[in-house]
Design a protein around this motif. Structure first.
Motif, PDB file in Angstrom:
ATOM      1  N   ARG A 135       0.857  -1.188   0.000  1.00  9.77           N
ATOM      2  CA  ARG A 135       0.000   0.000   0.000  1.00  9.77           C
ATOM      3  C   ARG A 135       0.892   1.237   0.000  1.00  9.77           C
ATOM      4  N   THR A 136       1.328   1.607  -1.170  1.00 15.65           N
ATOM      5  CA  THR A 136       2.160   2.797  -1.331  1.00 15.65           C
ATOM      6  C   THR A 136       1.607   3.635  -2.479  1.00 15.65           C
ATOM      7  N   ARG A 137       2.161   4.861  -2.618  1.00 15.46           N
ATOM      8  CA  ARG A 137       1.804   5.719  -3.743  1.00 15.46           C
ATOM      9  C   ARG A 137       2.985   5.873  -4.698  1.00 15.46           C
ATOM     10  N   ASP A 138       3.947   4.927  -4.586  1.00 14.99           N
ATOM     11  CA  ASP A 138       5.141   5.001  -5.432  1.00 14.99           C
ATOM     12  C   ASP A 138       4.773   4.886  -6.901  1.00 14.99           C
ATOM     13  N   LEU A 139       5.480   5.662  -7.715  1.00 11.95           N
ATOM     14  CA  LEU A 139       5.318   5.608  -9.167  1.00 11.95           C
ATOM     15  C   LEU A 139       6.631   5.348  -9.890  1.00 11.95           C
ATOM     16  N   PHE A 140       7.753   5.392  -9.149  1.00  6.12           N
ATOM     17  CA  PHE A 140       9.072   5.241  -9.761  1.00  6.12           C
ATOM     18  C   PHE A 140       9.947   4.361  -8.878  1.00  6.12           C
ATOM     19  N   PHE A 141      10.897   3.685  -9.503  1.00  2.19           N
ATOM     20  CA  PHE A 141      11.960   3.026  -8.745  1.00  2.19           C
ATOM     21  C   PHE A 141      13.196   2.946  -9.610  1.00  2.19           C
ATOM     22  N   VAL A 142      14.340   3.001  -8.944  1.00  4.70           N
ATOM     23  CA  VAL A 142      15.622   2.989  -9.625  1.00  4.70           C
ATOM     24  C   VAL A 142      16.612   2.218  -8.771  1.00  4.70           C
ATOM     25  N   ALA A 143      17.615   1.641  -9.414  1.00  2.00           N
ATOM     26  CA  ALA A 143      18.628   0.879  -8.684  1.00  2.00           C
ATOM     27  C   ALA A 143      19.344   1.788  -7.699  1.00  2.00           C
ATOM     28  N   ASP A 144      19.666   1.234  -6.531  1.00  2.00           N
ATOM     29  CA  ASP A 144      20.370   2.028  -5.520  1.00  2.00           C
ATOM     30  C   ASP A 144      21.862   1.758  -5.499  1.00  2.00           C
ATOM     31  N   GLY A 145      22.332   0.922  -6.428  1.00  2.00           N
ATOM     32  CA  GLY A 145      23.760   0.641  -6.509  1.00  2.00           C
ATOM     33  C   GLY A 145      24.230  -0.474  -5.604  1.00  2.00           C
ATOM     34  N   THR A 146      23.343  -1.029  -4.801  1.00  2.00           N
ATOM     35  CA  THR A 146      23.740  -2.105  -3.879  1.00  2.00           C
ATOM     36  C   THR A 146      22.959  -3.391  -4.160  1.00  2.00           C
ATOM     37  N   GLY A 147      22.268  -3.442  -5.278  1.00  2.00           N
ATOM     38  CA  GLY A 147      21.473  -4.621  -5.613  1.00  2.00           C
ATOM     39  C   GLY A 147      20.000  -4.441  -5.337  1.00  2.00           C
ATOM     40  N   GLY A 148      19.637  -3.355  -4.664  1.00  2.00           N
ATOM     41  CA  GLY A 148      18.239  -3.073  -4.396  1.00  2.00           C
ATOM     42  C   GLY A 148      17.753  -1.896  -5.213  1.00  2.00           C
ATOM     43  N   HIS A 149      16.632  -1.319  -4.826  1.00  2.00           N
ATOM     44  CA  HIS A 149      16.042  -0.197  -5.547  1.00  2.00           C
ATOM     45  C   HIS A 149      15.550   0.863  -4.579  1.00  2.00           C
ATOM     46  N   THR A 150      15.489   2.070  -5.074  1.00  2.00           N
ATOM     47  CA  THR A 150      14.920   3.181  -4.321  1.00  2.00           C
ATOM     48  C   THR A 150      13.591   3.559  -4.964  1.00  2.00           C
ATOM     49  N   PHE A 151      12.564   3.659  -4.162  1.00  2.00           N
ATOM     50  CA  PHE A 151      11.213   3.934  -4.657  1.00  2.00           C
ATOM     51  C   PHE A 151      10.807   5.356  -4.291  1.00  2.00           C
ATOM     52  N   THR A 152      10.114   6.013  -5.194  1.00  2.00           N
ATOM     53  CA  THR A 152       9.675   7.386  -4.950  1.00  2.00           C
ATOM     54  C   THR A 152       8.285   7.602  -5.523  1.00  2.00           C
ATOM     55  N   GLU A 153       7.625   8.649  -4.974  1.00  2.00           N
ATOM     56  CA  GLU A 153       6.288   8.991  -5.426  1.00  2.00           C
ATOM     57  C   GLU A 153       6.299  10.061  -6.501  1.00  2.00           C
ATOM     58  N   THR A 154       7.332  10.913  -6.496  1.00  2.00           N
ATOM     59  CA  THR A 154       7.365  12.043  -7.437  1.00  2.00           C
ATOM     60  C   THR A 154       8.527  11.901  -8.404  1.00  2.00           C
ATOM     61  N   TYR A 155       8.339  12.556  -9.542  1.00  2.00           N
ATOM     62  CA  TYR A 155       9.376  12.497 -10.575  1.00  2.00           C
ATOM     63  C   TYR A 155      10.624  13.248 -10.149  1.00  2.00           C
ATOM     64  N   ASP A 156      10.457  14.364  -9.435  1.00  2.00           N
ATOM     65  CA  ASP A 156      11.619  15.141  -8.995  1.00  2.00           C
ATOM     66  C   ASP A 156      12.482  14.321  -8.036  1.00  2.00           C
ATOM     67  N   ALA A 157      11.845  13.654  -7.083  1.00  2.00           N
ATOM     68  CA  ALA A 157      12.608  12.816  -6.150  1.00  2.00           C
ATOM     69  C   ALA A 157      13.280  11.673  -6.886  1.00  2.00           C
ATOM     70  N   HIS A 158      12.579  11.142  -7.878  1.00  2.00           N
ATOM     71  CA  HIS A 158      13.152  10.063  -8.673  1.00  2.00           C
ATOM     72  C   HIS A 158      14.400  10.540  -9.418  1.00  2.00           C
TER      73      HIS A 158
END
Length: 430
Positions: free
Chosen positions: A323-346
């Motif tokens: 239950r999130t409002r995430d719309l983006f995710f990108v690799a975090d460089g350690t094998g995982g991902h970083t998730f964000t709700e806004t394009y600017d944060a992404h």
């Protein structure tokens, strides 16, 4: 005192002759009856048979229950249509038994197993007795070989794996429909036909999908079990981490609700190579914008069908996303991902990743001659940044974002995900 009778005088010649013994009494008429004679003979024979049976039972029990010659567990294949003598020869050759073939055959009859010996591959325990050996074959508990089908393979790739495995027999008539096979660990006896394997995988998928669909979150924007499999197949190709599946699924379901294109690279690749699964090179810029039923950078919503065979975990994550409002995710460089709700944060997370990659690139300087060496055998093809190409679930694969920037010349290679760092604007902001 009674007087002895007088002894009549005997002549010297008579005295020298032996005294005559009276003849034995004649047998009674009853004892001489033929029926009695036959009865006595039968009784004697029965006694001898009982003694023989007792001796045979004692030694037979010793033969059946004595420890066998095996010094360690061993798997032996009993061929189909093998006779008792053939089975005895196979067992003797493999060191499972050390008795005469006729003793083995006699033991089979003694255990009333003459018609119950089944062909197959059997595991005989260390020092298994003859009784245990025959019992194992009679029970038909053949060796079960475990085969693991990894999640995310296409149906064509799964059939190829089955074709390479020599424990199976026969061939597959046609490639199963994508997404209808459940990747899992299965157990099969040697000789199982490949069609039977496919049927079992399909039946298991139907059962598991029905259970998961019944327990789904009713609010998900997926309206059929088939659509759930399609979305789960994308989730499967986007991440291999168990703790991220439900969150990746949430990104895609949020995008579907908001009518934002999914923009998933694995869908482009499937549209290009189909069931072969891997592209073997980075995606080109022209391929990102090329019309295709599977290109989720171009089409709205889901592609027309699954792009792989998702596993149980991805199906469950897609049926019950985080239950999130995430719309983006990108690799975090350690094998995982970083998730964000806004394009600017992404965008900020993308910039961090590129800076990290640039630092790694600057710190890693390889001699030219080493850089020209071919890749290690069996290693997956690498993108320009050194990460595996799509189809292997690269940790830095491109993630859902806004529509791509204008394409460069048609044959220029596109960036292989957010891990790409060249100093030029990314084709797709991840």
């Amino acid at each position: 005192m009674s007087e002895r009778p007088p002894i009549s005088p005997r002549s010297p010649r008579a005295a020298l002759e032996p005294e005559q013994v009276p003849p034995p009494p004649r047998r009674s008429e009853r004892a001489r009856n033929p029926l009695v004679v036959i009865g006595n003979a039968i009784f004697t024979i029965l006694i001898l048979l009982m003694i023989g049976a007792g001796v045979s039972y004692y030694y037979g029990k010793q033969i059946l229950e004595s420890a066998g010659p095996l010094r360690e567990d061993r798997i032996v294949n009993i061929p189909a249509r093998a006779g008792k003598r053939d089975i005895s020869d196979v067992l003797q050759k493999e060191g499972v038994i050390n008795v005469n073939p006729w003793i083995f055959i006699g033991s089979v009859y003694a255990l009333k197993a003459s018609s119950d010996l089944k062909p197959g591959e059997y595991l005989f325990q260390k020092h298994a007795s003859l009784r245990d050996v025959i019992g194992t074959i009679v029970e038909g508990k053949v060796v079960q070989h475990a085969i693991t089908i990894p999640e995310g393979l296409t149906s064509e790739q799964i059939v190829a794996r089955l074709s390479e495995n020599d424990i199976f027999s026969g061939s597959v008539r046609e490639i199963p429909r994508e997404g209808t096979l459940l990747p899992e660990t299965y157990k099969f006896p040697r000789g199982t036909t490949r069609e039977q394997v496919i049927q079992r995988m399909q039946q298991t998928q139907k059962r598991v999908l029905a259970e998961i669909w019944e327990r789904r979150n009713p609010d998900i924007p997926v309206k059929s079990p088939e659509a759930l499999v399609t979305l789960a197949s994308i989730v499967e190709k986007e991440t291999g981490r168990a703790d991220e599946r439900s969150r990746v699924a949430a990104v895609f379901t949020n995008r579907i609700r908001q009518k934002i294109k999914l923009q998933s690279d694995p869908t482009i690749i499937y549209g290009l190579v189909g069931g072969k699964g891997t592209l073997g090179r980075p995606i080109k810029r022209s391929e990102i914008t090329a019309p295709s039923p599977y290109n989720t950078y171009v089409i709205e919503g889901l592609p027309p069908g699954p792009i792989s065979n998702p596993g149980r975990a991805s199906l469950e994550a897609t049926a019950n996303p985080a239950r999130t409002r995430d719309l983006f995710f990108v690799a975090d460089g350690t094998g995982g991902h970083t998730f964000t709700e806004t394009y600017d944060a992404h965008q900020k997370n993308v910039a961090k990743l590129r800076a990290m990659e640039k630092q790694i690139q600057n710190d890693t300087v390889e001699p030219a001659e080493e850089a020209q060496q071919p890749a290690a055998a069996g290693a997956p093809p690498a993108a320009a940044d050194g990460s595996p190409t799509a189809g292997t679930r690269p940790p830095a694969a491109k993630r859902p974002a806004r529509p791509p920037a204008p394409a460069a010349p048609a044959q220029a290679p596109a960036r292989q995900g957010a891990a790409q760092s060249t100093g030029t604007p990314p084709v797709v902001q991840r």
